[in-house]
Design a protein around this motif. Structure first.
Motif, PDB file in Angstrom:
ATOM      1  N   ILE A  44      -1.957 -14.960   3.420  1.00  9.34           N
ATOM      2  CA  ILE A  44      -0.569 -14.479   3.458  1.00  9.34           C
ATOM      3  C   ILE A  44       0.237 -15.240   4.503  1.00  9.34           C
ATOM      4  N   GLY A  62       6.321  -7.236   7.104  1.00  8.66           N
ATOM      5  CA  GLY A  62       4.928  -7.076   6.723  1.00  8.66           C
ATOM      6  C   GLY A  62       4.170  -8.349   7.042  1.00  8.66           C
ATOM      7  N   PRO A  63       2.973  -8.434   6.527  1.00  7.09           N
ATOM      8  CA  PRO A  63       2.382  -7.586   5.502  1.00  7.09           C
ATOM      9  C   PRO A  63       1.900  -6.255   6.074  1.00  7.09           C
ATOM     10  N   ARG A  75      -2.260  -5.802   0.345  1.00  6.66           N
ATOM     11  CA  ARG A  75      -1.190  -5.931   1.343  1.00  6.66           C
ATOM     12  C   ARG A  75       0.137  -6.113   0.634  1.00  6.66           C
ATOM     13  N   LEU A  77       4.086  -7.509   1.195  1.00  7.57           N
ATOM     14  CA  LEU A  77       4.956  -8.375   1.997  1.00  7.57           C
ATOM     15  C   LEU A  77       6.337  -8.382   1.366  1.00  7.57           C
ATOM     16  N   THR A  94       2.886  -8.013  -3.668  1.00  4.13           N
ATOM     17  CA  THR A  94       1.663  -7.248  -3.457  1.00  4.13           C
ATOM     18  C   THR A  94       0.486  -8.188  -3.672  1.00  4.13           C
TER      19      THR A  94
END
Length: 142
Positions: A44, A62-63, A75, A77, A94
């Protein structure tokens, strides 16, 4: 399938909008494979760097951990950026991990559309399941 949306092969779903020049919300579904050394958090972070290099003034939230049936880890984001001709865009991504397999579900919408499309997006995501393509292979699909 939420009402007012259409399935798009090899992509996901897209909101049906009749007004010319209006940006339609969409939900894209994709997949990737994590290598043995990197985990979801590292993946990510690399995505944030990549996204930030392509979108003007991208802002991230986020995440954060989220739930997804059948996943080892998931997770969420959020990415917000501006498009000169359209205004503020929002992407809710997601990331769903099962072993080294990674599913990615991305809502893209004008920020002003979010309230109108959120329930449809959430219903679509809740209907997604991770299922193995073949029992003998370590891959999966959303």
């Amino acid at each position: 399938m939420p009402g007012g949306w259409i399935y798009v092969a090899d992509f996901g779903i897209r909101q049906m909008i009749m007004a010319a020049g209006t940006i339609a919300a969409s939900v894209g579904v994709g997949q990737d494979t994590l290598n043995a050394e990197s985990g979801l958090s590292e993946y990510i972070e690399k995505q944030k760097t990549l996204i930030g290099s392509h979108l003007t003034e991208a802002k991230f939230a986020g995440p954060q951990a989220t739930a997804f049936t059948g996943a080892d880890e998931a997770r969420l984001l959020f990415v917000r950026h501006n498009v000169a001709s359209a205004g503020s865009m929002l992407h809710a991504q997601t990331y769903v991990r099962l072993g080294h397999w990674l599913g990615i579900v991305t809502l893209t919408a004008l920020e002003g559309q979010l309230r109108a499309v959120r329930a449809d997006y959430e219903a679509f995501v809740k209907g997604l399941r991770i299922s193995p393509e073949r029992a003998s292979e370590p891959t999966a699909r959303i």
